[in-house]
Write an enzyme that holds these catalytic residues in place. Structure first.
Site, PDB file in Angstrom:
ATOM      1  N   GLY A  78       0.894  -1.048   0.086  1.00 15.99           N
ATOM      2  CA  GLY A  78      -0.112   0.007  -0.172  1.00 15.99           C
ATOM      3  C   GLY A  78       0.851   1.295   0.054  1.00 15.99           C
ATOM      4  O   GLY A  78       2.025   1.190  -0.284  1.00 15.99           O
ATOM      5  N   ASN A  79       0.269   2.247   0.396  1.00 12.83           N
ATOM      6  CA  ASN A  79       0.949   3.684   0.315  1.00 12.83           C
ATOM      7  C   ASN A  79       0.402   4.371   1.332  1.00 12.83           C
ATOM      8  O   ASN A  79      -0.840   4.132   1.754  1.00 12.83           O
ATOM      9  CB  ASN A  79       1.194   4.261  -0.925  1.00 12.83           C
ATOM     10  CG  ASN A  79      -0.196   4.641  -1.499  1.00 12.83           C
ATOM     11  OD1 ASN A  79      -0.929   5.714  -0.984  1.00 12.83           O
ATOM     12  ND2 ASN A  79      -0.389   4.075  -2.637  1.00 12.83           N
ATOM     13  N   HIS A  80       1.227   5.608   1.758  1.00 11.89           N
ATOM     14  CA  HIS A  80       0.583   6.297   2.943  1.00 11.89           C
ATOM     15  C   HIS A  80      -0.654   7.455   2.633  1.00 11.89           C
ATOM     16  O   HIS A  80      -0.742   8.308   3.269  1.00 11.89           O
ATOM     17  CB  HIS A  80       1.858   7.123   3.348  1.00 11.89           C
ATOM     18  CG  HIS A  80       2.986   6.292   4.203  1.00 11.89           C
ATOM     19  ND1 HIS A  80       2.670   5.723   5.104  1.00 11.89           N
ATOM     20  CD2 HIS A  80       4.306   6.289   3.765  1.00 11.89           C
ATOM     21  CE1 HIS A  80       3.638   5.084   5.616  1.00 11.89           C
ATOM     22  NE2 HIS A  80       4.493   5.350   4.747  1.00 11.89           N
ATOM     23  N   ALA A  87      -3.921   7.690  -5.254  1.00 10.62           N
ATOM     24  CA  ALA A  87      -2.532   7.385  -5.112  1.00 10.62           C
ATOM     25  C   ALA A  87      -2.489   5.808  -5.435  1.00 10.62           C
ATOM     26  O   ALA A  87      -2.606   4.836  -4.634  1.00 10.62           O
ATOM     27  CB  ALA A  87      -1.761   7.622  -4.042  1.00 10.62           C
TER      28      ALA A  87
END
Ligand code: CTP
Length: 403
Positions: free
Chosen positions: A212-214, A280
């Site tokens: 995943g990402n932030h 994102a």
């Protein structure tokens, strides 16, 4: 959430028996999330007390040019009141007050405020049936309409005189829904459909792990709110995000992976006017997803990744009349890279975030963006809250689409 939420509503009360209903009206505006201030004509205080109205509105009530009860008499500034208001509602509006409004008479604070107000003005007439039908009253209605004021028509029914006919002030619930509908109808994106993506995507490795990402989703949720506040019907496709929104014009669809986001976005794209892709999205995902939790064995472990579908690019390839907006998060050669994405993804507008700018990008509540249009016009903005950036973005879209 009502479209009146957060709006400053100035309620002007004049001396008709229907003034007793304004207590309910204030409560309904407060319930809708509005900030309410009340200005009364001196005679209207015989029908309802300022104390009732100030208690319900949680604000002082104004009825004279100076605050007479105060030893240090204060000037009640009609210009300030008029400028404070996003909407001015005069209810009940008597024949006397309407006639003065038409002629610019200014012998009380309510009338002075009316003359100073720059916001939309609504008036809800209330009087006996013969007064309502009198040519001079009809002339007042016509003149006020010609000034751009909006009439909330009286209804028929039993009147205080005992007569039955037209002249009853519209019921408070009907006044509120009349204003809500009128405000909505006048919004620039009323009747338009907007599709927005937000948040990160999670790409499964096995049943318990993911890549995943932030991204927090804040930017996309703020854009959804800004679009809905302009009257748009919004479909918000969000990856995993703790953000929540309750707005009657926003439909939130929660997804996890890039593929799920792709599928949902493609369900809606054909029927929207504007698409803003701020998510994102993971560019790669594990090629094979393990059915069972992967056990640790070797000291190193390799996951083979494959590209996800570029949702934005896929929309650019099929778009017809839709206005398509993308985001670009860059660390170097920012303008050049963003322009490249604008071209290769066939966008009408790209929003550039540079990670070199403090306070921009993921996580925080602020962002610093540069808009680049299809004709390569560059519009740089200062560091702002994400809510403000969202409003700027919607204004830019309005400018480019002439909505
Ligand atoms: N985007 C998308 N689907 C993807 C990847 C990105 O819809 N699979 C969208 C994002 O929502 C954003 C834009 O594409 O609006 C730019 O994404 P970004 O990751 O910055 O650009 P990429 O084209 O993926 O290029 P790179 O990662 O190499 O910078």
């Amino acid at each position: 959430m009502s479209i009146l939420s957060g709006k400053n509503i100035l309620l002007g009360i004049t001396a008709g028996i229907a003034a007793y209903k304004t207590a309910s009206l204030v409560r309904l505006f407060i319930k809708a999330g509005a900030n309410v201030k009340v200005v009364m004509t001196p005679a209207s205080k015989d029908f309802i007390t300022p104390l009732t109205l100030s208690t319900l509105s949680k604000n002082p009530v104004y009825s004279s040019f100076t605050n007479e009860d105060d030893d240090n008499a204060m000037w009640n500034n009609h210009v300030e009141l008029g400028l404070w208001a996003d909407l001015f509602i005069i209810a009940p509006a008597t024949a006397n007050t309407m006639s003065k409004m038409v002629n610019g008479t200014c012998d009380n604070l309510l009338l002075a405020t009316y003359l100073s107000a720059k916001c939309p003005v609504y008036f809800a007439p209330a009087m006996d049936l013969d007064m309502y039908k009198h040519q001079s009253t009809i002339n007042s209605f016509e003149k006020l309409n010609a000034f751009g004021n909006v009439m909330i028509p009286a209804t028929s029914g039993e009147l205080a005189s005992g007569l039955v006919g037209e002249g009853r002030m519209a019921e408070p619930e009907d006044i509120v829904s009349f204003i809500e509908n009128d405000v909505l109808d006048k919004l620039p994106l009323r009747g338009k459909k907007v599709l927005i993506t937000a948040g990160p995507t999670y790409e499964a490795i096995d049943p318990v792990r993911f890549i995943g990402n932030h991204s927090s989703g804040t930017m996309g949720f703020e854009i959804a709110k800004a679009a809905a506040n302009l009257g748009a019907e919004v479909t918000l496709v969000s990856g995993p995000s703790s953000q929540v929104v309750t707005h009657s014009l926003i439909n939130v669809i929660r997804v996890k992976s890039a593929q799920e986001m792709y599928d949902e976005v493609h369900k809606y794209f054909a029927s929207v006017d504007i698409a803003i892709l701020s998510a994102a999205v993971a560019d790669y995902r594990p090629k094979n997803v393990a059915d069972q939790k992967i056990k640790k064995k070797e000291t190193t472990f390799t996951i083979e990744l494959e590209k996800t579908k570029d949702i934005l690019k896929s929309l650019g390839a099929i778009k017809k009349l839709q206005f398509l907006v993308g985001f670009a998060l860059e660390t170097n050669n920012e303008l050049e890279h963003a322009k490249g994405k604008l071209e290769s993804k066939n966008l009408d507008l790209i929003v550039l975030n540079s990670l070199n700018d403090k306070g921009a990008g993921f996580g925080g509540s602020t962002n610093k963006v540069t808009f680049i249009t299809a004709s390569h016009e560059i519009i740089a903005h200062e560091l702002k809250s994400k809510a403000e950036v969202a409003k700027d973005l919607m204004q830019q879209i309005l400018k480019q689409t002439d909505a």
